[in-house]
Design an enzyme around this catalytic site. Structure first.
Site, PDB file in Angstrom:
ATOM      1  N   ALA A  77      77.733 -55.414 -15.718  1.00 15.85           N
ATOM      2  CA  ALA A  77      76.829 -54.983 -14.574  1.00 15.85           C
ATOM      3  C   ALA A  77      77.053 -53.549 -14.460  1.00 15.85           C
ATOM      4  O   ALA A  77      76.317 -52.645 -13.965  1.00 15.85           O
ATOM      5  CB  ALA A  77      76.972 -55.778 -13.295  1.00 15.85           C
ATOM      6  N   THR A  78      78.207 -53.230 -14.606  1.00 14.37           N
ATOM      7  CA  THR A  78      78.541 -51.551 -14.375  1.00 14.37           C
ATOM      8  C   THR A  78      77.750 -50.685 -15.192  1.00 14.37           C
ATOM      9  O   THR A  78      77.107 -49.767 -15.102  1.00 14.37           O
ATOM     10  CB  THR A  78      80.159 -51.213 -14.308  1.00 14.37           C
ATOM     11  OG1 THR A  78      80.747 -51.895 -13.412  1.00 14.37           O
ATOM     12  CG2 THR A  78      80.308 -49.648 -14.292  1.00 14.37           C
ATOM     13  N   ASN A 147      79.566 -57.783  -2.274  1.00 11.15           N
ATOM     14  CA  ASN A 147      80.845 -58.401  -3.102  1.00 11.15           C
ATOM     15  C   ASN A 147      81.800 -58.554  -2.251  1.00 11.15           C
ATOM     16  O   ASN A 147      82.964 -59.456  -2.378  1.00 11.15           O
ATOM     17  CB  ASN A 147      80.928 -57.499  -4.201  1.00 11.15           C
ATOM     18  CG  ASN A 147      81.360 -55.854  -4.075  1.00 11.15           C
ATOM     19  OD1 ASN A 147      80.273 -55.414  -3.407  1.00 11.15           O
ATOM     20  ND2 ASN A 147      82.675 -55.379  -4.337  1.00 11.15           N
ATOM     21  N   GLN A 175      76.629 -60.470  -7.641  1.00 11.75           N
ATOM     22  CA  GLN A 175      77.159 -61.676  -6.672  1.00 11.75           C
ATOM     23  C   GLN A 175      76.196 -62.751  -6.257  1.00 11.75           C
ATOM     24  O   GLN A 175      76.618 -64.016  -5.607  1.00 11.75           O
ATOM     25  CB  GLN A 175      77.895 -61.098  -5.391  1.00 11.75           C
ATOM     26  CG  GLN A 175      78.910 -60.195  -5.568  1.00 11.75           C
ATOM     27  CD  GLN A 175      80.251 -60.781  -6.029  1.00 11.75           C
ATOM     28  OE1 GLN A 175      80.452 -62.087  -6.227  1.00 11.75           O
ATOM     29  NE2 GLN A 175      81.113 -60.166  -6.734  1.00 11.75           N
ATOM     30  N   SER A 192      75.915 -60.108 -14.080  1.00 15.60           N
ATOM     31  CA  SER A 192      77.124 -59.944 -15.201  1.00 15.60           C
ATOM     32  C   SER A 192      77.722 -61.596 -15.084  1.00 15.60           C
ATOM     33  O   SER A 192      77.465 -62.477 -14.534  1.00 15.60           O
ATOM     34  CB  SER A 192      78.282 -59.315 -14.012  1.00 15.60           C
ATOM     35  OG  SER A 192      79.454 -59.437 -14.863  1.00 15.60           O
ATOM     36  N   HIS A 194      80.727 -62.803 -15.776  1.00 13.45           N
ATOM     37  CA  HIS A 194      81.878 -63.479 -15.658  1.00 13.45           C
ATOM     38  C   HIS A 194      81.802 -63.803 -14.041  1.00 13.45           C
ATOM     39  O   HIS A 194      82.914 -64.519 -13.517  1.00 13.45           O
ATOM     40  CB  HIS A 194      82.960 -62.428 -15.941  1.00 13.45           C
ATOM     41  CG  HIS A 194      83.326 -61.363 -14.955  1.00 13.45           C
ATOM     42  ND1 HIS A 194      84.147 -61.200 -14.290  1.00 13.45           N
ATOM     43  CD2 HIS A 194      82.589 -60.090 -14.971  1.00 13.45           C
ATOM     44  CE1 HIS A 194      84.056 -60.064 -13.541  1.00 13.45           C
ATOM     45  NE2 HIS A 194      83.239 -59.526 -13.956  1.00 13.45           N
ATOM     46  N   THR A 230      76.403 -53.226 -32.277  1.00  8.84           N
ATOM     47  CA  THR A 230      76.234 -54.538 -32.517  1.00  8.84           C
ATOM     48  C   THR A 230      76.575 -55.559 -31.608  1.00  8.84           C
ATOM     49  O   THR A 230      77.360 -55.387 -30.834  1.00  8.84           O
ATOM     50  CB  THR A 230      77.698 -54.884 -33.675  1.00  8.84           C
ATOM     51  OG1 THR A 230      77.495 -53.766 -34.787  1.00  8.84           O
ATOM     52  CG2 THR A 230      77.429 -56.336 -34.411  1.00  8.84           C
ATOM     53  N   CYS A 312      87.859 -54.088  -7.860  1.00  7.70           N
ATOM     54  CA  CYS A 312      87.848 -52.367  -8.453  1.00  7.70           C
ATOM     55  C   CYS A 312      88.671 -51.430  -7.611  1.00  7.70           C
ATOM     56  O   CYS A 312      89.130 -50.414  -8.121  1.00  7.70           O
ATOM     57  CB  CYS A 312      86.554 -52.157  -8.623  1.00  7.70           C
ATOM     58  SG  CYS A 312      85.332 -53.275  -9.655  1.00  7.70           S
TER      59      CYS A 312
END
Length: 367
Positions: A77-78, A147, A175, A192, A194, A230, A312
Site C-alpha cells: 500500500a505504501t 491504523n 485497515q 495491502s 498482509h 516481473t 512504522c
C-alpha cells in the site's frame, strides 16, 4: 507469545499459504514438470498458466472493491499511495489535501506536495469538509479506517466535496479492506495483502475507469503497461486467496471481532478509550491509563505482542501524530497502547493477554 497487533500485520491464512506454494516451486516429481515458477510474461505454456493465476487473483482482490475500475498489483500500500499522490499530482495539479491522521505513507507525500492538512475532532474523526480547504482540480486523501485508533472516516463526504471541485478522492483502505464496506465513490483506493491474512510484499492500487493516472515505472508492459517489473504469481495468488477468504468469512469474522471487543472492554473498564467508540472498527482498541508508561508496559508484558501505535513509527520514540492531532496530551499519548485482534485470536488468548497487561500495569503501581 500472544499476538495482539493485528493493525501491524496479520497471520498468514493457511489457504493463502497453500495458494502460494504452487507458484513457488515445481509440482509433482516428473523430470519435465515446470511447476508454477514460470514468468507470467512468458508466452510458453508455463508462462501462460502463471499469467492466468495472476488474473484469477486480480479478480479475487477486485471482488471486494467497487465496480468500474482497474486493479494494479504493487509491492504494497505504501507504493500504491505514493503512486496515487506523487504521480497523480502531475495530472491533477490543482493542489492536494489530506487528513492529519493519515498513515505516514500518505502523510509524508502530502508534506512533500505542500498539501493542506485537514483536521479531526477529539474522537479521531475528520471534521466535515470545508470547501475552502478542498483543492480545485487536485487530489483529496481520506483514509477509511485509521491504523492507530481504528476510527472510521466519512470518506463519502470527502468524495462529494472533492468531486464538487473537480478533484479526485484517494482512499487508504488498508485497515478496512475485507472488514468494512469500501466507499463506492472513491477514485483511487490503496490496499495491502498482509493486513487481511495474505503475504507481505504485495498490495494494489484500484483506479476508477476514466482516470488517466501516469505509469509508476517503465521498462516493460507488465500490469497493463502501468508498473514495469516481473509480477510474482505466488504473491498474487496468496493475496487473491486471502481476499476470497475475507469475502467468504466477512460476517463470521465481524461477529468474532465484536465478541472480542466486548470481552476487552469488560476486562479494562479503568482504561480510557482513544477515539470514537461507535464510528470505529472494533478490532482496534487504543486505550490509555494515567500513570502508565507504555514502553515499560511492553517490556514487562514481553510475551504479549501489542504496540504503542503505528508499527512504522513505533521505534522512532516520537509521540503518535494521530493522538496529537486529536488533542491528546503528550503524557496521555505516552500512556497509550494499541491492541488489535482478528480471525485467529481466541477468546482465551485475549483474556490471558489482557490479564498479563493488567499485571504489568500493577508493577507500575496502577491497580
Amino acid at each position: 507469545m500472544i499476538y495482539l497487533d493485528y493493525q501491524a500485520t496479520t497471520p498468514l491464512a493457511p489457504e493463502a499459504r497453500e495458494a502460494m506454494l504452487r507458484w513457488l516451486a515445481g509440482q509433482g516429481e516428473g523430470a519435465n514438470d515446470l511447476g508454477g515458477f514460470a514468468n507470467p510474461s512468458s508466452t510458453h505454456k508455463a508462462g501462460r498458466a502463471a499469467a492466468a493465476a495472476v488474473e484469477v487473483a486480480r479478480d479475487q482482490v477486485a471482488a471486494l472493491l467497487p465496480k468500474g475500475g482497474r486493479t494494479f498489483f504493487t509491492s504494497g500500500a505504501t507504493e500504491a499511495l505514493n503512486w496515487a499522490l506523487l504521480r497523480g499530482a502531475e495530472v491533477m495539479p490543482g493542489g492536494v489535501a489530506g487528513l492529519s491522521i493519515e498513515h505516514a505513507a500518505s502523510l509524508q507525500c502530502l508534506e512533500r506536495l505542500h498539501a493542506t492538512i485537514l483536521p479531526v475532532n477529539a474522537d479521531g474523526v475528520a471534521l466535515p469538509p470545508d470547501p475552502a480547504l478542498i483543492p480545485e482540480g487536485g487530489i483529496v486523501a481520506a483514509m477509511l479506517v485509521n491504523n492507530e485508533v481504528g476510527t472510521i472516516q466519512p470518506v463519502a463526504d470527502f468524495a462529494a466535496a472533492a468531486h464538487a471541485k473537480n478533484s479526485l478522492l484517494l482512499c487508504d483502505a488498508v485497515q478496512g479492506y475485507g472488514r468494512v464496506a469500501i466507499p463506492e465513490d472513491a477514485d483511487l483506493i490503496a490496499i495491502s495483502a498482509h493486513k487481511i491474512h495474505g503475504p507481505k510484499g504485495i498490495g494494489a492500487l484500484w483506479v476508477k475507469d476514466g482516470i488517466d493516472l501516469p505509469p509508476l515505472m517503465f521498462g516493460g508492459a507488465q500490469e497493463q503497461g502501468m508498473r514495469s517489473g516481473t509480477v510474482s504469481p505466488a504473491l498474487c495468488a496468496g493475496f487473491g486467496a486471502a481476499a476470497a477468504l475475507a469475502a467468504e468469512r466477512f460476517d463470521k469474522d465481524a461477529e468474532h471481532v465484536e465478541r472480542l471487543w466486548s470481552l476487552a472492554r469488560d476486562m479494562l473498564p479503568e482504561w480510557t478509550l482513544n477515539g470514537a467508540e461507535g464510528a470505529r472498527y472494533h478490532g482496534n482498541l487504543n486505550i490509555r491509563r494515567e500513570g502508565v508508561n507504555g514502553l515499560r508496559l511492553m517490556s514487562d508484558a514481553r510475551d504479549i505482542a501489542f504496540s504503542l501505535g503505528s508499527a512504522c513509527g513505533s521505534g522512532s520514540g516520537k509521540v503518535s501524530h494521530v493522538l496529537r492531532a486529536m488533542g491528546v496530551s503528550e503524557a496521555d499519548a505516552r500512556a497509550s497502547i494499541r491492541l488489535g485482534w482478528g480471525r485467529y485470536t481466541s477468546e482465551g488468548q485475549l483474556r490471558d493477554g489482557l490479564t498479563a497487561i493488567k499485571a504489568a500495569a500493577r508493577l507500575q503501581g496502577i491497580n
